[in-house]
Design a protein around this motif. Structure first.
Motif, PDB file in Angstrom:
ATOM      1  N   ALA A 358      75.084  37.366   3.993  1.00 38.78           N
ATOM      2  CA  ALA A 358      74.947  36.716   5.294  1.00 38.78           C
ATOM      3  C   ALA A 358      76.272  36.699   6.045  1.00 38.78           C
ATOM      4  N   LEU A 359      77.363  36.428   5.321  1.00 41.49           N
ATOM      5  CA  LEU A 359      78.683  36.444   5.960  1.00 41.49           C
ATOM      6  C   LEU A 359      79.085  37.854   6.379  1.00 41.49           C
ATOM      7  N   LEU A 360      78.731  38.847   5.552  1.00 39.72           N
ATOM      8  CA  LEU A 360      79.013  40.238   5.914  1.00 39.72           C
ATOM      9  C   LEU A 360      78.278  40.618   7.200  1.00 39.72           C
ATOM     10  N   ARG A 361      77.029  40.172   7.288  1.00 39.12           N
ATOM     11  CA  ARG A 361      76.246  40.507   8.479  1.00 39.12           C
ATOM     12  C   ARG A 361      76.836  39.860   9.729  1.00 39.12           C
ATOM     13  N   GLU A 362      77.311  38.607   9.609  1.00 36.09           N
ATOM     14  CA  GLU A 362      77.936  37.948  10.755  1.00 36.09           C
ATOM     15  C   GLU A 362      79.169  38.719  11.231  1.00 36.09           C
ATOM     16  N   LYS A 363      80.011  39.128  10.274  1.00 35.80           N
ATOM     17  CA  LYS A 363      81.210  39.872  10.637  1.00 35.80           C
ATOM     18  C   LYS A 363      80.858  41.202  11.293  1.00 35.80           C
ATOM     19  N   ALA A 364      79.868  41.896  10.696  1.00 37.58           N
ATOM     20  CA  ALA A 364      79.482  43.204  11.234  1.00 37.58           C
ATOM     21  C   ALA A 364      78.851  43.079  12.612  1.00 37.58           C
ATOM     22  N   GLU A 366      79.545  40.725  14.877  1.00 40.75           N
ATOM     23  CA  GLU A 366      80.576  40.382  15.846  1.00 40.75           C
ATOM     24  C   GLU A 366      81.480  41.564  16.187  1.00 40.75           C
ATOM     25  N   ASN A 367      81.767  42.398  15.196  1.00 45.02           N
ATOM     26  CA  ASN A 367      82.682  43.525  15.428  1.00 45.02           C
ATOM     27  C   ASN A 367      82.219  44.723  14.606  1.00 45.02           C
ATOM     28  N   PRO A 368      81.117  45.366  14.992  1.00 43.55           N
ATOM     29  CA  PRO A 368      80.539  46.439  14.190  1.00 43.55           C
ATOM     30  C   PRO A 368      81.472  47.626  13.977  1.00 43.55           C
ATOM     31  N   GLU A 369      82.277  47.964  14.972  1.00 41.74           N
ATOM     32  CA  GLU A 369      83.164  49.112  14.822  1.00 41.74           C
ATOM     33  C   GLU A 369      84.205  48.896  13.720  1.00 41.74           C
ATOM     34  N   LYS A 370      84.620  47.639  13.544  1.00 38.56           N
ATOM     35  CA  LYS A 370      85.610  47.329  12.513  1.00 38.56           C
ATOM     36  C   LYS A 370      85.022  47.443  11.115  1.00 38.56           C
ATOM     37  N   LYS A 379      77.282  49.024   1.444  1.00 33.36           N
ATOM     38  CA  LYS A 379      76.423  48.869   0.272  1.00 33.36           C
ATOM     39  C   LYS A 379      75.177  48.053   0.607  1.00 33.36           C
ATOM     40  N   TYR A 380      75.349  46.969   1.405  1.00 35.36           N
ATOM     41  CA  TYR A 380      74.238  46.059   1.650  1.00 35.36           C
ATOM     42  C   TYR A 380      73.713  46.081   3.091  1.00 35.36           C
ATOM     43  N   LEU A 381      74.409  46.730   4.006  1.00 36.83           N
ATOM     44  CA  LEU A 381      74.009  46.724   5.413  1.00 36.83           C
ATOM     45  C   LEU A 381      73.857  48.136   5.963  1.00 36.83           C
ATOM     46  N   VAL A 382      73.025  48.238   6.978  1.00 35.46           N
ATOM     47  CA  VAL A 382      72.910  49.487   7.740  1.00 35.46           C
ATOM     48  C   VAL A 382      73.379  49.188   9.161  1.00 35.46           C
ATOM     49  N   ILE A 383      74.464  49.827   9.576  1.00 35.81           N
ATOM     50  CA  ILE A 383      75.021  49.626  10.913  1.00 35.81           C
ATOM     51  C   ILE A 383      74.823  50.921  11.704  1.00 35.81           C
ATOM     52  N   ARG A 384      73.985  50.838  12.729  1.00 42.38           N
ATOM     53  CA  ARG A 384      73.661  52.027  13.512  1.00 42.38           C
ATOM     54  C   ARG A 384      74.002  51.788  14.990  1.00 42.38           C
ATOM     55  N   LYS A 385      74.336  52.884  15.679  1.00 44.18           N
ATOM     56  CA  LYS A 385      74.549  52.803  17.123  1.00 44.18           C
ATOM     57  C   LYS A 385      73.205  52.640  17.822  1.00 44.18           C
ATOM     58  N   SER A 386      73.214  51.800  18.884  1.00 50.96           N
ATOM     59  CA  SER A 386      71.970  51.544  19.620  1.00 50.96           C
ATOM     60  C   SER A 386      72.303  51.184  21.070  1.00 50.96           C
ATOM     61  N   LYS A 388      70.225  49.774  22.990  1.00 54.61           N
ATOM     62  CA  LYS A 388      69.447  48.587  23.343  1.00 54.61           C
ATOM     63  C   LYS A 388      70.211  47.288  23.105  1.00 54.61           C
ATOM     64  N   GLN A 389      71.272  47.328  22.304  1.00 55.32           N
ATOM     65  CA  GLN A 389      72.037  46.126  21.998  1.00 55.32           C
ATOM     66  C   GLN A 389      73.310  46.074  22.841  1.00 55.32           C
ATOM     67  N   ALA A 390      73.705  44.855  23.204  1.00 50.45           N
ATOM     68  CA  ALA A 390      74.898  44.689  24.029  1.00 50.45           C
ATOM     69  C   ALA A 390      76.148  45.194  23.318  1.00 50.45           C
ATOM     70  N   SER A 391      76.159  45.040  22.008  1.00 51.72           N
ATOM     71  CA  SER A 391      77.319  45.496  21.241  1.00 51.72           C
ATOM     72  C   SER A 391      77.321  47.003  21.041  1.00 51.72           C
ATOM     73  N   GLY A 392      76.165  47.628  21.322  1.00 50.76           N
ATOM     74  CA  GLY A 392      76.047  49.061  21.099  1.00 50.76           C
ATOM     75  C   GLY A 392      75.672  49.425  19.676  1.00 50.76           C
ATOM     76  N   TYR A 393      75.381  48.410  18.835  1.00 50.28           N
ATOM     77  CA  TYR A 393      75.041  48.650  17.431  1.00 50.28           C
ATOM     78  C   TYR A 393      73.915  47.706  17.003  1.00 50.28           C
ATOM     79  N   THR A 394      73.162  48.127  15.982  1.00 53.04           N
ATOM     80  CA  THR A 394      72.209  47.251  15.299  1.00 53.04           C
ATOM     81  C   THR A 394      72.668  47.083  13.856  1.00 53.04           C
ATOM     82  N   VAL A 395      72.449  45.883  13.349  1.00 59.97           N
ATOM     83  CA  VAL A 395      72.849  45.584  11.963  1.00 59.97           C
ATOM     84  C   VAL A 395      71.619  45.083  11.211  1.00 59.97           C
TER      85      VAL A 395
END
Length: 532
Positions: A358-364, A366-370, A379-386, A388-395
């Motif tokens: 849950a903490l990893l997802r919060e960090k990702a 807030e700042n997906p590029e980092k 290992k536990y998350l899928v971070i994709r460009k999108s 449709k999202q304001a950040s430009g990524y989906t987590v």
């Protein structure tokens, strides 16, 4: 303990009854009271009437009590004062354990020097070259000058036969240890001239070459029983056959049960224990890692039905489920398979993992590029460009990976060719941690984490002396644990307090300083009488 002191004041010599004590800061102090004087004509003692009355009331109206001795001020000035408490603890405990006899019989010519060297290792973390200074201020066996050169001579002079004779004597002094825990640690070295030193995986992450030390430790008396040395080229699982063969040769096939952690599990090792140990004296209890298909199969076979009341066992107020089945290992041998499940432990692992993700997802988020290339996030998350999202990524969370990580949470699998009861097997296995604690004492408390010697014989010698030291420390640890002393004191505090107990030697008279309350409590806890 009181004693007489004669002091000249003007033309006369006065007699004082002196008694030592410690102030509130632990410092040695002395109380004196005048009890008479020396007749200047005859040289005889003339006591005050009130002191003679005290002697009469005490039942000895004529002679001075035997605990009192006359000393001049000059005698006191020329006397020697040495630390006494720690040596007496080490010596008395070692005699009771049978360690002194085992060492004396194996190495009769210089066992006292080796014992004092072990005592030095326990008492201080200083290099061996300062041992001579330490012994000069410490009560000890008569060992002469322990110079750096003499210590080097001692370390290289210990032969393989003497070490084996000692281990044989020591094993005979520990017949009650039917269960021997086995483990391996590494010791780093600054020298590349030692045959057994090689580069490789270092458990302490030192950037130094190291050797592997394998130790057998009794679970009944909680004392080290035997140790052997291996090079890094021999992996953990491959040292088993050699260690047990050496131990059997020394003990003449003594029947034991070896308790081992997951690092020793392999089909080859189990095959050896079941088929290749000669007369079958070696029994075993070993944990099976979940990297092995065998353990995963046992878990899956019990997952559906294990969580029942009838499968519950309780060890030290902790409950878990346990199922034991006898299974065929090969056509000739069967083993007992103990499968355990702790719902409390499984839930704890699950909650910790969920919180971490849950903490990893919060960090990702807030700042997906980092975090997109972070190993744990991938290992536990899928971070994709999108778009449709304001950040430009989906987590999103990889739930399949999460559930797979939790498949064996709370589960343990033990196997044995001897122990058929699940509760007994788990109790024995849990006691195995005495080995790990023994290794920590060996490496951290007696300066063996890094070997500062430059030859094969010297390394073997220092590790042998370290083994003697670890036996003494394990004996101290056992009493402190059993008497609940760790609630108030550390082992270092015990050593510091007892080191303050001193003896004073005036001519041939030995005077032991009065015990403090803590010193008396420690000696009583160890059931040791203060030597005279």
């Amino acid at each position: 303990m009181s004693f007489e002191v004669i002091q000249k004041v003007g033309r006369y010599q006065y007699i004082y009854l002196a008694e030592g004590f410690r102030n509130k800061d632990g410092q040695s102090r002395q109380k004196r009271r005048p009890i008479g004087k020396i007749d200047p004509e005859t040289g005889h003692k003339v006591y005050k009437a009130e002191y003679l009355e005290e002697l009469r009331i005490s039942g000895n109206p004529i002679q001075i009590p035997s605990t009192q001795t006359m000393f001049s001020i000059e005698d006191v000035r020329k006397s020697s004062v040495r630390s006494y408490g720690l040596f007496w603890l080490y010596r008395s405990l070692s005699e009771r354990l049978g360690l002194i006899d085992a060492l004396r019989q194996a190495i009769p010519d210089y066992w006292q020097e080796l014992f004092m060297l072990a005592c030095y290792m326990i008492s201080t973390s200083d290099p061996l070259l300062y041992c001579s200074d330490w012994i000069s201020g410490t009560e000890s066996y008569p060992v002469g000058s322990m110079t750096s050169q003499r210590i080097s001579e001692l370390l290289i002079s210990i032969t393989d036969q003497q070490r084996n004779d000692f281990y044989k004597n020591w094993c005979e002094a520990n017949p009650a240890d039917d269960y021997l825990a086995l483990d391996i640690t590494s010791a780093s070295s600054y020298s590349e001239l030692i045959d057994d030193v090689e580069w490789g995986y270092n458990r302490d992450h030192d950037h130094l070459p190291q050797i592997n030390l394998c130790m057998l430790m009794g679970e009944t008396r909680r004392l080290p029983i035997y140790q052997s040395l291996f090079s890094e080229s021999q992996k953990d699982v491959r040292t088993l056959t050699t260690t047990l063969s050496q131990f059997e040769a020394i003990t003449e096939n003594r029947a034991i049960t070896v308790v081992m952690d997951k690092g020793f599990y392999s089909k080859r090792n189990i095959d050896f224990l079941l088929n290749d140990t000669g007369n079958g004296t070696v029994k075993f209890l070993i944990a099976v890692p979940f990297t092995a298909a065998f353990s995963k199969q046992q878990v899956e076979s019990e997952r559906k039905d294990i969580d029942r009341v009838e499968n519950t066992i309780v060890i030290n107020d902790n409950s878990m489920r346990a199922v034991t089945k006898e299974r065929s290992w090969d056509p000739q041998n069967k083993i007992y398979t103990h499968v355990y499940y702790s719902a409390v432990k499984a839930m704890g692992i699950r909650e910790d993992l969920y919180a971490s993700i849950a903490l990893l997802r919060e960090k990702a988020t807030e700042n997906p590029e980092k975090w997109i290339n972070d190993e744990e996030c991938r290992k536990y998350l899928v971070i994709r460009k999108s778009d449709k999202q304001a950040s430009g990524y989906t987590v999103s969370i990889r739930n399949d990976v999460v559930e797979k990580s939790l498949e064996t949470a709370g589960w343990v699998v033990l196997i044995s060719n001897d122990i058929s009861d699940a509760k007994r097997a788990m109790s024995i296995y849990r006691d195995k941690d005495v080995v790990e604690k023994g290794f920590l004492r060996l490496k951290n408390s007696i300066d063996l984490g890094r070997l500062r010697v430059h030859s094969d014989n010297a390394a073997q010698g220092k590790l042998f002396v370290g083994f003697i030291a670890s036996v003494i420390m394990s004996g101290i640890n056992q009493v402190m644990s059993d008497k609940d002393l760790y609630r108030k004191y550390t082992m270092k505090e015990l050593q510091r307090i007892l080191a303050k107990l001193r003896i004073q030697e005036i001519h041939e008279h030995i005077i032991i300083a009065p015990l403090t309350k803590e010193q008396r409590m420690f000696f009583e806890a160890f059931d040791i009488s203060l030597g005279e």
